[in-house]
Design a protein around this motif. Structure first.
Motif, PDB file in Angstrom:
ATOM      1  N   LYS A   1     -23.955  25.938  -4.700  1.00 57.16           N
ATOM      2  CA  LYS A   1     -25.320  25.645  -5.152  1.00 57.16           C
ATOM      3  C   LYS A   1     -25.358  24.253  -5.770  1.00 57.16           C
ATOM      4  N   GLY A   2     -26.377  23.492  -5.411  1.00 53.68           N
ATOM      5  CA  GLY A   2     -26.540  22.156  -5.968  1.00 53.68           C
ATOM      6  C   GLY A   2     -25.794  21.085  -5.204  1.00 53.68           C
ATOM      7  N   LYS A   3     -25.002  21.439  -4.180  1.00 52.44           N
ATOM      8  CA  LYS A   3     -24.266  20.446  -3.407  1.00 52.44           C
ATOM      9  C   LYS A   3     -24.589  20.604  -1.922  1.00 52.44           C
ATOM     10  N   LEU A   4     -24.643  19.535  -1.224  1.00 54.60           N
ATOM     11  CA  LEU A   4     -24.921  19.531   0.206  1.00 54.60           C
ATOM     12  C   LEU A   4     -23.664  19.129   0.957  1.00 54.60           C
ATOM     13  N   TRP A   5     -23.336  19.913   1.981  1.00 52.41           N
ATOM     14  CA  TRP A   5     -22.157  19.625   2.797  1.00 52.41           C
ATOM     15  C   TRP A   5     -22.623  18.912   4.061  1.00 52.41           C
ATOM     16  N   HIS A   6     -22.055  17.725   4.263  1.00 52.80           N
ATOM     17  CA  HIS A   6     -22.441  16.922   5.419  1.00 52.80           C
ATOM     18  C   HIS A   6     -21.281  16.827   6.396  1.00 52.80           C
ATOM     19  N   ARG A   7     -21.606  16.707   7.647  1.00 53.17           N
ATOM     20  CA  ARG A   7     -20.571  16.479   8.648  1.00 53.17           C
ATOM     21  C   ARG A   7     -20.107  15.033   8.588  1.00 53.17           C
ATOM     22  N   GLU A   8     -18.853  14.851   8.958  1.00 51.29           N
ATOM     23  CA  GLU A   8     -18.331  13.496   8.982  1.00 51.29           C
ATOM     24  C   GLU A   8     -18.990  12.716  10.119  1.00 51.29           C
ATOM     25  N   LYS A   9     -19.491  11.552   9.763  1.00 49.95           N
ATOM     26  CA  LYS A   9     -20.173  10.746  10.766  1.00 49.95           C
ATOM     27  C   LYS A   9     -19.169   9.994  11.609  1.00 49.95           C
ATOM     28  N   ALA A  10     -19.545   9.762  12.827  1.00 52.26           N
ATOM     29  CA  ALA A  10     -18.689   8.987  13.722  1.00 52.26           C
ATOM     30  C   ALA A  10     -18.678   7.534  13.263  1.00 52.26           C
ATOM     31  N   PRO A  11     -17.533   6.835  13.417  1.00 52.71           N
ATOM     32  CA  PRO A  11     -17.470   5.427  12.964  1.00 52.71           C
ATOM     33  C   PRO A  11     -18.462   4.551  13.711  1.00 52.71           C
ATOM     34  N   ASN A  12     -19.071   3.656  12.972  1.00 54.97           N
ATOM     35  CA  ASN A  12     -20.058   2.743  13.555  1.00 54.97           C
ATOM     36  C   ASN A  12     -19.318   1.577  14.208  1.00 54.97           C
ATOM     37  N   PRO A  13     -19.523   1.331  15.498  1.00 52.55           N
ATOM     38  CA  PRO A  13     -18.799   0.236  16.159  1.00 52.55           C
ATOM     39  C   PRO A  13     -19.186  -1.148  15.635  1.00 52.55           C
ATOM     40  N   LEU A  14     -20.357  -1.244  14.963  1.00 56.89           N
ATOM     41  CA  LEU A  14     -20.758  -2.544  14.433  1.00 56.89           C
ATOM     42  C   LEU A  14     -19.968  -2.920  13.183  1.00 56.89           C
ATOM     43  N   PHE A  15     -19.476  -1.920  12.461  1.00 59.34           N
ATOM     44  CA  PHE A  15     -18.723  -2.161  11.233  1.00 59.34           C
ATOM     45  C   PHE A  15     -17.324  -1.589  11.404  1.00 59.34           C
ATOM     46  N   VAL A  16     -16.446  -2.404  11.902  1.00 58.31           N
ATOM     47  CA  VAL A  16     -15.080  -1.983  12.169  1.00 58.31           C
ATOM     48  C   VAL A  16     -14.239  -2.242  10.920  1.00 58.31           C
ATOM     49  N   PRO A  17     -13.482  -1.273  10.443  1.00 52.86           N
ATOM     50  CA  PRO A  17     -12.641  -1.520   9.265  1.00 52.86           C
ATOM     51  C   PRO A  17     -11.525  -2.518   9.575  1.00 52.86           C
ATOM     52  N   ARG A  18     -11.394  -3.484   8.720  1.00 53.49           N
ATOM     53  CA  ARG A  18     -10.345  -4.495   8.894  1.00 53.49           C
ATOM     54  C   ARG A  18      -9.508  -4.532   7.619  1.00 53.49           C
ATOM     55  N   PRO A  19      -8.488  -3.731   7.517  1.00 58.32           N
ATOM     56  CA  PRO A  19      -7.667  -3.722   6.294  1.00 58.32           C
ATOM     57  C   PRO A  19      -6.982  -5.057   6.070  1.00 58.32           C
ATOM     58  N   LYS A  20      -6.901  -5.463   4.787  1.00 56.86           N
ATOM     59  CA  LYS A  20      -6.298  -6.747   4.446  1.00 56.86           C
ATOM     60  C   LYS A  20      -4.817  -6.585   4.135  1.00 56.86           C
ATOM     61  N   ASN A  21      -4.086  -7.637   4.413  1.00 55.39           N
ATOM     62  CA  ASN A  21      -2.661  -7.671   4.139  1.00 55.39           C
ATOM     63  C   ASN A  21      -2.407  -8.734   3.071  1.00 55.39           C
ATOM     64  N   PHE A  22      -1.966  -8.302   1.911  1.00 55.97           N
ATOM     65  CA  PHE A  22      -1.777  -9.220   0.790  1.00 55.97           C
ATOM     66  C   PHE A  22      -0.324  -9.680   0.649  1.00 55.97           C
ATOM     67  N   ARG A  23       0.478  -9.503   1.693  1.00 57.60           N
ATOM     68  CA  ARG A  23       1.858  -9.969   1.638  1.00 57.60           C
ATOM     69  C   ARG A  23       1.901 -11.479   1.882  1.00 57.60           C
ATOM     70  N   ILE A  24       3.114 -12.034   1.850  1.00 55.91           N
ATOM     71  CA  ILE A  24       3.281 -13.481   2.002  1.00 55.91           C
ATOM     72  C   ILE A  24       2.739 -13.913   3.360  1.00 55.91           C
ATOM     73  N   GLY A  25       1.890 -14.926   3.348  1.00 53.33           N
ATOM     74  CA  GLY A  25       1.292 -15.422   4.587  1.00 53.33           C
ATOM     75  C   GLY A  25       0.061 -14.658   5.018  1.00 53.33           C
ATOM     76  N   GLY A  26      -0.332 -13.649   4.245  1.00 51.85           N
ATOM     77  CA  GLY A  26      -1.499 -12.862   4.606  1.00 51.85           C
ATOM     78  C   GLY A  26      -2.740 -13.293   3.850  1.00 51.85           C
ATOM     79  N   ASN A  27      -3.587 -12.321   3.533  1.00 49.11           N
ATOM     80  CA  ASN A  27      -4.832 -12.624   2.840  1.00 49.11           C
ATOM     81  C   ASN A  27      -4.571 -13.013   1.395  1.00 49.11           C
ATOM     82  N   LEU A  28      -5.553 -13.766   0.824  1.00 50.09           N
ATOM     83  CA  LEU A  28      -5.455 -14.148  -0.582  1.00 50.09           C
ATOM     84  C   LEU A  28      -5.747 -12.940  -1.469  1.00 50.09           C
TER      85      LEU A  28
END
Length: 343
Positions: free
Chosen positions: A45-72
């Motif tokens: 009660k009081g909570k709504l259960w939603h289905r997981e949405k399919a990933p949007n192709p316009l917003f692709v996850p791009r994880p950053k790499n903070f190791r040497i030579g990677g992202n700042l």
């Protein structure tokens, strides 16, 4: 065999027993029972259960790499690791000492300042009567000098006209020979006195009303009871410069107040900082508001004996306060446990 021959088929060759044993298929393991489907949790009660949405192709996850030579890496707060200049460390240590040590009332009174509303009204009045800037003062004095020169010129012309009239009268024989000499001496003495009086009158009428500043100047105004209100900064360093001024104001019954930040007082008089200001006159339209400010200052400072009796400092640090709070929590927990055991 005979049937196979008649049909034209070759007879099947018999393989040895060992080969037959090798080609025999291995026994299959027993199949595992199918897992029971996991039942979805019932909707709360009081909570709504939603289905997981399919990933949007316009917003692709791009994880950053903070190791040497990677992202700042992200910007972090490195204040704790900064080696500050000596004067900053000194003023911070001084502030901590003032909080820890026991501060006597004459010094602790500078921690109490005028309320915000009254301070805003006071600065509004002081900004109207702030001293002239250097250029404006020079312009005013030049205009005053021109007026004095013009007055002297008029006076000299009048004197010349009177002298010419006397000489003309002497030639005509209307006056004696010794009388003009005596009159000339009297006129010369009068000429020396009159311009000075005119200059003094001009200087007195043209001088504007302004806020007075400077510790010695303000002290003289307080001693002569010419100051209507004295404004003292709360952060004067060394404090010995002004620590005696509230006592003098109380003795002479001159209203005074303490204001935060000596730089704010300095801006009123076109300086970097100012320890003390004094108001001797205000415009007529601001007189009612100024009287209300004086009453507030008398209530908070002049007539407040609590200021001169309250000691300051003796404030513990954050770590010690947290340790004391933890000890109190432990004591309360122990007392509650003993109370439950007694029941």
């Amino acid at each position: 065999m005979e049937k196979d021959k008649a049909a034209g088929k070759k007879p099947a060759s018999k393989a040895p027993a060992t080969e037959r044993k090798r080609k025999a298929p291995a026994a299959k393991p027993a199949a595992k029972p199918a897992a029971k489907p996991v039942a979805k949790p019932a909707a709360k009660k009081g909570k709504l259960w939603h289905r997981e949405k399919a990933p949007n192709p316009l917003f692709v996850p791009r994880p950053k790499n903070f190791r040497i030579g990677g992202n700042l890496p992200h910007k972090r707060d490195l204040t704790r690791f900064v080696r500050w200049p000596w004067y900053i460390r000194l003023q911070r240590q001084k502030r901590i000492l003032f909080n820890r040590l026991k501060v006597p009332p004459p010094i602790n009174q500078f921690s109490q300042v005028l309320n915000h509303a009254s301070a805003c009204h006071l600065f509004r009045i002081m900004n109207k009567i702030r001293p002239e800037e250097q250029a404006a003062k020079k312009r005013r004095r030049m205009e005053l000098a021109k007026k004095i020169v013009a007055a002297r010129k008029v006076h000299a012309d009048e004197a010349k006209a009177r002298k010419a009239a006397r000489e003309a009268a002497a030639k005509e024989g209307k006056e004696g020979k010794e009388a003009p000499a005596k009159e000339d001496k009297k006129e010369a003495k009068a000429e020396k006195k009159k311009p000075a009086k005119k200059e003094d009158a001009l200087a007195k009428t043209e001088k504007p009303m302004t806020v007075k500043y400077g510790l010695n100047h303000v002290t003289r105004l307080v001693e002569k009871n010419k100051a209507q209100l004295v404004v003292i900064a709360s952060d004067v360093d060394p404090i010995e410069l002004v620590v005696w001024l509230p006592t003098l104001c109380r003795k002479k019954q001159v209203p005074y107040c303490i204001i935060k930040n000596k730089a704010r007082l300095g801006r009123v008089v076109h300086k970097k900082t100012s320890a003390v200001l004094a108001i001797t006159q205000v415009p007529k339209e601001d007189r009612p508001a100024f009287n209300r400010i004086i009453e507030a200052c008398k209530t908070e400072f002049n007539n407040n004996e609590h200021i001169m009796k309250t000691w300051g400092g003796q404030k513990l640090g954050i770590k010690r306060r947290q340790e004391i709070a933890r000890q109190h929590r432990l004591l309360k927990r122990e007392e509650s446990r003993k109370a439950r055991g007694a029941k």
